[in-house]
Design an enzyme around this catalytic site. Sequence first.
Site, PDB file in Angstrom:
ATOM      1  N   GLU A   1       0.853  -1.188   0.000  1.00 36.13           N
ATOM      2  CA  GLU A   1       0.000   0.000   0.000  1.00 36.13           C
ATOM      3  C   GLU A   1       0.896   1.249   0.000  1.00 36.13           C
ATOM      4  OE1 GLU A   1      -2.790   0.397   3.245  1.00 36.13           O
ATOM      5  OE2 GLU A   1      -3.731   2.131   2.297  1.00 36.13           O
TER       6      GLU A   1
ATOM      7  N   MET B   1       0.718  -2.875   8.638  1.00 36.51           N
ATOM      8  CA  MET B   1      -0.036  -2.991   7.381  1.00 36.51           C
ATOM      9  C   MET B   1      -0.967  -4.194   7.423  1.00 36.51           C
ATOM     10  SD  MET B   1      -0.699  -1.808   4.419  1.00 36.51           S
ATOM     11  CE  MET B   1      -1.979  -2.611   3.457  1.00 36.51           C
ATOM     12  N   GLU B   2      -2.203  -3.938   6.991  1.00 35.75           N
ATOM     13  CA  GLU B   2      -3.297  -4.897   7.171  1.00 35.75           C
ATOM     14  C   GLU B   2      -3.428  -5.950   6.077  1.00 35.75           C
ATOM     15  OE1 GLU B   2      -3.701  -1.553   6.426  1.00 35.75           O
ATOM     16  OE2 GLU B   2      -5.372  -1.233   5.055  1.00 35.75           O
ATOM     17  N   ASN B   3      -2.345  -6.344   5.397  1.00 37.85           N
ATOM     18  CA  ASN B   3      -2.436  -7.343   4.332  1.00 37.85           C
ATOM     19  C   ASN B   3      -3.335  -8.506   4.734  1.00 37.85           C
ATOM     20  OD1 ASN B   3      -0.086  -5.930   3.173  1.00 37.85           O
ATOM     21  ND2 ASN B   3       0.973  -6.896   4.893  1.00 37.85           N
TER      22      ASN B   3
ATOM     23  N   HIS C   1      -6.336  -2.118  15.266  1.00 42.00           N
ATOM     24  CA  HIS C   1      -6.581  -1.353  14.047  1.00 42.00           C
ATOM     25  C   HIS C   1      -6.388  -2.241  12.804  1.00 42.00           C
ATOM     26  CE1 HIS C   1      -6.424   2.413  11.565  1.00 42.00           C
ATOM     27  NE2 HIS C   1      -5.678   1.632  10.796  1.00 42.00           N
ATOM     28  N   GLU C   2      -5.249  -2.894  12.740  1.00 40.42           N
ATOM     29  CA  GLU C   2      -4.973  -3.712  11.546  1.00 40.42           C
ATOM     30  C   GLU C   2      -5.956  -4.869  11.467  1.00 40.42           C
ATOM     31  OE1 GLU C   2      -3.137  -2.119   9.664  1.00 40.42           O
ATOM     32  OE2 GLU C   2      -2.131  -0.864  11.155  1.00 40.42           O
TER      33      GLU C   2
ATOM     34  N   HIS D   1      -9.265  -3.747  10.100  1.00 43.13           N
ATOM     35  CA  HIS D   1      -9.251  -3.512   8.649  1.00 43.13           C
ATOM     36  C   HIS D   1      -9.759  -4.733   7.875  1.00 43.13           C
ATOM     37  CE1 HIS D   1      -7.710   0.410   7.679  1.00 43.13           C
ATOM     38  NE2 HIS D   1      -6.517   0.254   8.214  1.00 43.13           N
TER      39      HIS D   1
ATOM     40  N   GLU E   1      -9.648   4.304   6.495  1.00 40.55           N
ATOM     41  CA  GLU E   1      -8.787   4.742   7.601  1.00 40.55           C
ATOM     42  C   GLU E   1      -9.553   5.499   8.685  1.00 40.55           C
ATOM     43  OE1 GLU E   1      -6.229   3.328   8.066  1.00 40.55           O
ATOM     44  OE2 GLU E   1      -5.522   2.658   6.104  1.00 40.55           O
TER      45      GLU E   1
HETATM   46  N1  B3K Z   1      -2.895   1.008   5.701  1.00 39.06           N
HETATM   47  C1  B3K Z   1      -1.587   1.171   6.279  1.00 39.06           C
HETATM   48  C2  B3K Z   1      -0.901   2.415   5.869  1.00 39.06           C
HETATM   49  C3  B3K Z   1      -0.219   2.348   4.569  1.00 39.06           C
HETATM   50  C4  B3K Z   1       0.622   3.568   4.326  1.00 39.06           C
HETATM   51  C5  B3K Z   1       1.174   3.601   2.962  1.00 39.06           C
HETATM   52  N2  B3K Z   1       2.085   4.710   2.771  1.00 39.06           N
HETATM   53  C6  B3K Z   1      -1.622   1.097   7.765  1.00 39.06           C
HETATM   54  C7  B3K Z   1      -2.913   1.422   8.392  1.00 39.06           C
HETATM   55  O1  B3K Z   1      -3.437   2.501   8.327  1.00 39.06           O
HETATM   56  O2  B3K Z   1      -3.488   0.535   8.978  1.00 39.06           O
HETATM   57 ZN    ZN Z   2      -5.355   1.845   8.816  1.00 37.28          ZN
END
Ligand code: B3K
Ligand code: ZN
Length: 877
Positions: free
Chosen positions: A124, A266-268, A300-301, A304, A323
């Site tokens: 992301e 990061m929420e992969n 938070h992750e 998501h 977000e």
């Molecule tokens: N979604 C990611 C942030 C990505 C930032 C890219 N530059 C973490 C978060 O907000 O959960």
């Molecule tokens: Zn986020």
Amino acid sequence: MPQNNPDVIHLEDYRVPDFLIEHVELHVDLGDGGTRVGSRLTLRRNGEHGRPLVLHGEGLELLSIALDGKSLAAGRYRLDDETLTVEGLGAEAVLETECRIDPDGNTALEGLYRSNGTFCTQCEAEGFRKITWYLDRPDVMARFRTTIVGDRTTQPVMLSNGNPVASGTTGDNRHWVTWEDPFPKPSYLFALVAGDLAVVEDSFTTRSGREVALRIYVEHGNEDRCGHAMTALKHAMAWDERVYGREYDLDIFMIVAVSDFNMGAMENKGLNVFNAKYILAKPETATDVDFDGIESVVAHEYFHNWTGNRVTCRDWFQLTLKEGLTVFRDQQFSADMNSAAVKRIADVQRLRAAQFPEDGGPLAHPIQPQSYIEINNFYTATVYEKGAEVIRMIHRLLGTDGFRKGSDLYFERHDGQAVTTEDFVAAMEDANDADLGQFRRWYVQAGTPRLICSGDYDAADGSYLLTVRQETPATPGQPEKAPLHMPFAVGLIGRDGADLPLRLAGENSAEAGTRVLQLREAESRFRFVDIPERPVASLLRGFSAPVRLEFAQPAEDLAFRMAHDSDDFNRWEAAQELQNKVLLGLVADRRAGRPLVLPDMLAEALGTALDDDGADPSLLALMLTLPGEVMLAQHMEVIDVEAIHDVREFAVKALAERLRDRLLARYRACHAAARPGFDGASMAARHLQNACLAYLSQLDDIGRETALAQYRERRTMTETMAALARIAASDWPERDEALADFHAAWRNDPLVIDKWFTVQATAARADTLEHVLALAGHEDFTLRNPNRVRALIGAFASANPTAFHRADGAGYDFVAERILALDASNPQVAARLIAPFGQWRRYDKARQERMLNQLKRIVSQPGLSKDVREVASKSLN
Ligand code: B3K
Ligand code: ZN
């Protein structure tokens, strides 16, 4: 930026993708001399058109390309720095490519890179295009099947999204594994990790009875620091079921902690990648603030998975859709886990410290921006924190049940889709039969509204008239602002300290407590009747809207509210307002050359708070802590850096002298009550203990003794760091020895060494910059690790105003130079360091010029990244 700049991407130019990708098969062959990435895309033309297929791709060395099984001759495709174009595709097609990439040379930490030997990815927003050619946009959702090939010794662990479905070995000590993710997803949620990692395992049974394996992967030796993250994860999973009815959907949930990471986490899908800072903790190494941070980022992750992954964004202008909503959800979660008021205060402090300046400066943008050059620059406090406030207002307007009905409808309608903020608001409206028409302005209008309030008590007819005017200042590109719809929570407090029953003229019945009024007009008036005595108004309770409240309340009323407001947030807010009033008055005195005298009433009000045994110690700690220099500065027309600093130091010392005995008694009681560990009562006690220490350490006798004893005791990192911060800012002879001792004790622990850098970078001393310059040359300092950069340079620039804004401009020079150096290796992190320069308008002429000169110096650097160029050039405006 000129209007016709081809680098600018506009929301209004959004078009659906020309092609869709149904299935992706990746074959990633990891090696020391480069990695080969094979990709097989099953494509479908989207609608009737003859346009070619244009895939994104950057920094990829093409090895082979084939369409529908046939190798493509050079004339059949076009390759440039950013795209691969293929003409003549049928309605359905299979495109196969193979490329070579260089994870070891990837210092930008975007795409596939190596952190301490471990291969990991960050895609992301647009990092997937650095791994292979793709339609790297969130509205293209595909099913992924990923095969990873690696060395059995150095990559025994090889992970990707979904479930492992096959594995085996090949010759040469190599092995392979195939992962399959059943959920279609955009490429930004792709992840791959490979390395020699330890795993900590647990499990969670969902409410429908499915067992989910939970795995946290860390570097060997860190297994004993994962407990808190694992507990937080399980709490978050249960909470999302209970509060939002959302269950986890895969059989495995994995988290990997890496040392080098551009942001928090990061929420992969199914494979979150985390900055180690937000996973690893034990009381000996992490502070209570770190523990709280872990709990909220893990949650938070995880959240998501529904708000971001199952329902994702149509395009990056919709970023706040996932977000803002997910920050709101993690805030609600933390509020439920701990003290709700303390959490709300922390959230508002963060909003005011980071988002208000952004919203009032050259980079102001609505939570849904209209244009960008580099999307990574728009992961801002506005999109995240103000975005969360906007969701919170919807929650307040619709109520808990109404909000839940709305979120249920949102998930039901849009599961598996890439949608817009409009879809979210429409679901909230439709589920509640509500009208959020005017409310939508919050998505498109930038700037922090001011609420100018006045209250008039009419003793003759026993009524109280509350008048509220709203005004939003102009922001770049938005000279005119329209009135906003917002909830405005108020209470009127009677002389006995209890909330009065509230009845508006024309209503039949009254209710005691907080009343949520709705503002829609430029000016609103509310007349409360049956008010038997002049009340003390408590406005904007719980910070019910992200605004600046302007309400001239006498100091006595503020002190009264500090003691009696039934809204804990507003008790704290009253303390802040009183402290602001006193400190800004002293700043005016100092500027006029008058002697500084601390008003008795502040000491009395804080003394009363210290004596309040019934209140949450954490809330008292917050009430006792004077607004920081950065916050005080926000209230000045032209920021006087030195005056603010001197006055605040003066006030802390004067209060310490006046309240000495009570501070000491409270300090000792808290010290005796706190136990190491993450239990609420101990954390609250430590919070108050350290707030008292901040005062006591101003006293040379007892303060020095107490700070040194607390440091030497080494009970928890929370106490050690609070003591070391006092020592580092002091001139005590033990200072250098303590800093050396701390470094020696923790030299092999990077997360703790980060604290060692920060405590020195933020010390309020005349020679801090000299120390920071020396630290920038320390063998433990490196620009390659984002945490280290933030620990030293970020902390210096954003949390040490007197040093950064040194009159000779040397602070500016130091930071600008590092921004330029860092831009060559990691543009994303470099761009984030520019923000303090964007505030130049707020300072005196001499500083303005010095700050502008540094921005100009940055902009004129040849070969600058898009990231830094966009932020620096916009900051000049
Ligand atoms: N979604 C990611 C942030 C990505 C930032 C890219 N530059 C973490 C978060 O907000 O959960
Ligand atoms: Zn986020």
